[in-house]
Design a protein around this motif. Structure first.
Motif, PDB file in Angstrom:
ATOM      1  N   ALA A  64       1.089  -1.362  -0.264  1.00 59.08           N
ATOM      2  CA  ALA A  64       0.409  -0.193  -0.336  1.00 59.08           C
ATOM      3  C   ALA A  64       1.098   1.309   0.190  1.00 59.08           C
ATOM      4  CB  ALA A  64      -1.323   0.302   1.383  1.00 59.08           C
ATOM      5  N   PHE A  65       1.968   1.535   0.649  1.00 61.33           N
ATOM      6  CA  PHE A  65       3.099   3.023   1.146  1.00 61.33           C
ATOM      7  C   PHE A  65       3.244   2.843  -0.632  1.00 61.33           C
ATOM      8  CE2 PHE A  65       6.673   4.381   1.625  1.00 61.33           C
ATOM      9  CZ  PHE A  65       5.971   4.882   2.844  1.00 61.33           C
ATOM     10  N   VAL A  66       3.976   2.079  -0.675  1.00 61.87           N
ATOM     11  CA  VAL A  66       4.335   2.225  -2.512  1.00 61.87           C
ATOM     12  C   VAL A  66       3.899   2.402  -3.413  1.00 61.87           C
ATOM     13  CG1 VAL A  66       6.483   0.715  -1.835  1.00 61.87           C
ATOM     14  CG2 VAL A  66       4.768  -0.529  -2.881  1.00 61.87           C
ATOM     15  N   GLY A  67       2.383   2.399  -3.084  1.00 58.89           N
ATOM     16  CA  GLY A  67       1.690   3.089  -4.609  1.00 58.89           C
ATOM     17  C   GLY A  67       0.641   1.768  -5.097  1.00 58.89           C
ATOM     18  N   PHE A  68       0.523   0.661  -4.746  1.00 55.67           N
ATOM     19  CA  PHE A  68      -0.551  -0.287  -4.881  1.00 55.67           C
ATOM     20  C   PHE A  68      -1.987  -0.116  -4.403  1.00 55.67           C
ATOM     21  CE2 PHE A  68       3.718  -2.368  -5.554  1.00 55.67           C
ATOM     22  CZ  PHE A  68       3.404  -3.320  -6.939  1.00 55.67           C
ATOM     23  N   PRO A  69      -2.536  -0.275  -4.935  1.00 57.59           N
ATOM     24  CA  PRO A  69      -4.278   0.016  -4.610  1.00 57.59           C
ATOM     25  C   PRO A  69      -5.050  -0.778  -4.130  1.00 57.59           C
ATOM     26  CG  PRO A  69      -4.024  -0.411  -7.498  1.00 57.59           C
ATOM     27  CD  PRO A  69      -2.874  -0.444  -6.765  1.00 57.59           C
ATOM     28  N   GLY A  77      -0.220   4.224  -1.956  1.00 57.13           N
ATOM     29  CA  GLY A  77       0.085   5.228  -1.677  1.00 57.13           C
ATOM     30  C   GLY A  77       1.023   5.858  -0.703  1.00 57.13           C
ATOM     31  N   ALA A  78       1.622   6.564  -0.549  1.00 58.71           N
ATOM     32  CA  ALA A  78       2.841   7.040   0.564  1.00 58.71           C
ATOM     33  C   ALA A  78       0.844   8.228   1.168  1.00 58.71           C
ATOM     34  CB  ALA A  78       4.050   8.051   1.061  1.00 58.71           C
TER      35      ALA A  78
END
Length: 179
Positions: A64-69, A77-78
């Motif tokens: 989730a943090f690196v941007g995967f939905p 996303g961050a």
């Protein structure tokens, strides 16, 4: 780490992601919707224990943090990690460790229910309300009061997670006897 552990972690990450594809239900009182992903977090904690459950939830949160939905509603996303729902996500990160620690030597149903309610419901919701209060400048008392709307659903999701955990544990024990 064994192949079985890696497989179980990957499956739990997939389960948590799939639960995120069930549309969130907006509440309207606060900018935090009702979601099913916290059931996956609890299930990962119960099924995999504190170590592998933490790996599964940590991997999910990293995605989730690196941007995967992968978060409910297709979010990622961050920016999510500083928004009004971030307190719940941060609580998810430590839930497997806390719940796994409490359940490490106890297999009794009453203890499992109590620990799951304490960590999987109350701790997550308290953390979420605290973060919500800070990020939205909502009085803590109002954030806690608004968070009460989550309790019935979270108790139900915890019950489902406990029932699945107990059923899968029985199947695993049965399979071990069959070998």
């Amino acid at each position: 780490m064994k192949t079985r552990d890696i497989t179980q972690i990957a499956v739990m990450v997939a389960v948590i992601i799939v639960l995120g594809y069930i549309p969130p239900i907006p509440i309207g009182l606060i900018p935090v919707p009702l979601v099913l992903q916290n059931m996956g977090i609890i299930l990962a904690s119960l099924l995999l224990g504190r170590k592998n459950g933490s790996y599964a939830v940590g991997l999910f949160v990293a995605l989730a943090f690196v941007g995967f939905p992968v978060l409910s509603g297709g979010h990622g996303g961050a920016a999510v990690f500083v928004g009004p729902t971030a307190g719940y996500i941060y609580a998810w990160l430590v839930t497997p460790f806390l719940l796994g620690t409490l359940l490490r030597s106890h297999q009794h149903l009453a203890w499992e229910i109590s620990a799951t309610i304490l960590i999987g419901v109350l701790f997550i919701n308290l953390s979420g309300a605290l973060w919500l209060s800070v990020t939205t400048h909502l009085a803590l008392s109002k954030a806690l009061l608004a968070g009460l709307v989550f309790l019935p659903g979270d108790l139900l999701k915890s019950g489902v997670a406990i029932a699945l955990h107990r059923r899968l544990r029985l199947l695993d024990q049965f399979a071990a006897v069959e070998k």
